[in-house]
Write an enzyme that holds these catalytic residues in place. Structure first.
Site, PDB file in Angstrom:
ATOM      1  N   ARG A  29      -0.093  -5.032   0.793  1.00 47.74           N
ATOM      2  CA  ARG A  29       0.013  -3.759   0.084  1.00 47.74           C
ATOM      3  C   ARG A  29      -1.062  -2.788   0.575  1.00 47.74           C
ATOM      4  NH1 ARG A  29       4.027  -4.572  -3.168  1.00 47.74           N
ATOM      5  NH2 ARG A  29       4.329  -6.651  -4.021  1.00 47.74           N
ATOM      6  N   ASP A  30      -0.648  -1.535   0.770  1.00 47.53           N
ATOM      7  CA  ASP A  30      -1.568  -0.477   1.182  1.00 47.53           C
ATOM      8  C   ASP A  30      -2.520  -0.172   0.028  1.00 47.53           C
ATOM      9  OD1 ASP A  30      -2.570   2.319   1.712  1.00 47.53           O
ATOM     10  OD2 ASP A  30      -1.280   2.100   3.464  1.00 47.53           O
ATOM     11  N   ASN A  85       3.011   5.353  12.878  1.00 47.09           N
ATOM     12  CA  ASN A  85       2.235   6.464  13.432  1.00 47.09           C
ATOM     13  C   ASN A  85       1.625   5.998  14.750  1.00 47.09           C
ATOM     14  OD1 ASN A  85       2.689   7.991  11.051  1.00 47.09           O
ATOM     15  ND2 ASN A  85       0.992   6.948  10.059  1.00 47.09           N
ATOM     16  N   GLU A  93      -4.537   6.148  11.998  1.00 53.44           N
ATOM     17  CA  GLU A  93      -5.947   6.086  11.632  1.00 53.44           C
ATOM     18  C   GLU A  93      -6.581   4.752  12.006  1.00 53.44           C
ATOM     19  OE1 GLU A  93      -6.151   7.052   7.483  1.00 53.44           O
ATOM     20  OE2 GLU A  93      -5.538   9.128   7.829  1.00 53.44           O
ATOM     21  N   HIS A  98       0.711  -0.878  13.107  1.00 54.20           N
ATOM     22  CA  HIS A  98       1.165  -1.219  11.764  1.00 54.20           C
ATOM     23  C   HIS A  98       2.355  -0.355  11.389  1.00 54.20           C
ATOM     24  CE1 HIS A  98      -1.961   1.866  11.313  1.00 54.20           C
ATOM     25  NE2 HIS A  98      -1.398   2.223  10.165  1.00 54.20           N
TER      26      HIS A  98
END
Length: 112
Positions: A29-30, A85, A93, A98
């Protein structure tokens, strides 16, 4: 990579909220969720960006695992979004590949 946040999670030096794990991937979980369900799916092998992913078997396994995780989280039928991303202009980032699995609410478009 000794200074990689996600590699530290794979090595169990940092304990994320794991929702799925197998020999090739880790899903957790983020900590800053953008949806009711926001899970990050990473390869255990350090791959910095999507540009560096050359293993087709691993790429396929990542995507198939996302579908399984979405089903287990109860969002497969209603729908979900996946986001990868790549590099700074793409919003990356953490430089360990991921995939974001987002669901549990209506998604809008354009994504931003």
């Amino acid at each position: 990579m000794s200074d990689c946040l996600f590699c530290k999670m794979v090595a169990k030096e940092i304990q994320p909220d794991i929702v799925y794990e197998d020999e090739q991937i880790l899903a957790f979980r983020d900590i800053h969720p953008k949806a009711p369900t926001h899970i990050l799916v990473i390869p255990k092998q350090h791959v910095a960006t999507l540009n560096d992913l050359h293993d087709k078997q691993l790429a396929g396994h990542l995507l198939q695992s996302v579908a399984q995780i979405a089903d287990a989280e109860g969002i497969a039928e209603t729908g979900y979004r996946t986001v990868i991303n790549c590099n700074s202009a793409g919003g990356q980032e953490v430089y360990h590949l991921h995939l974001h699995l987002l669901g549990g609410r209506q998604m809008s478009w354009p994504a931003g």
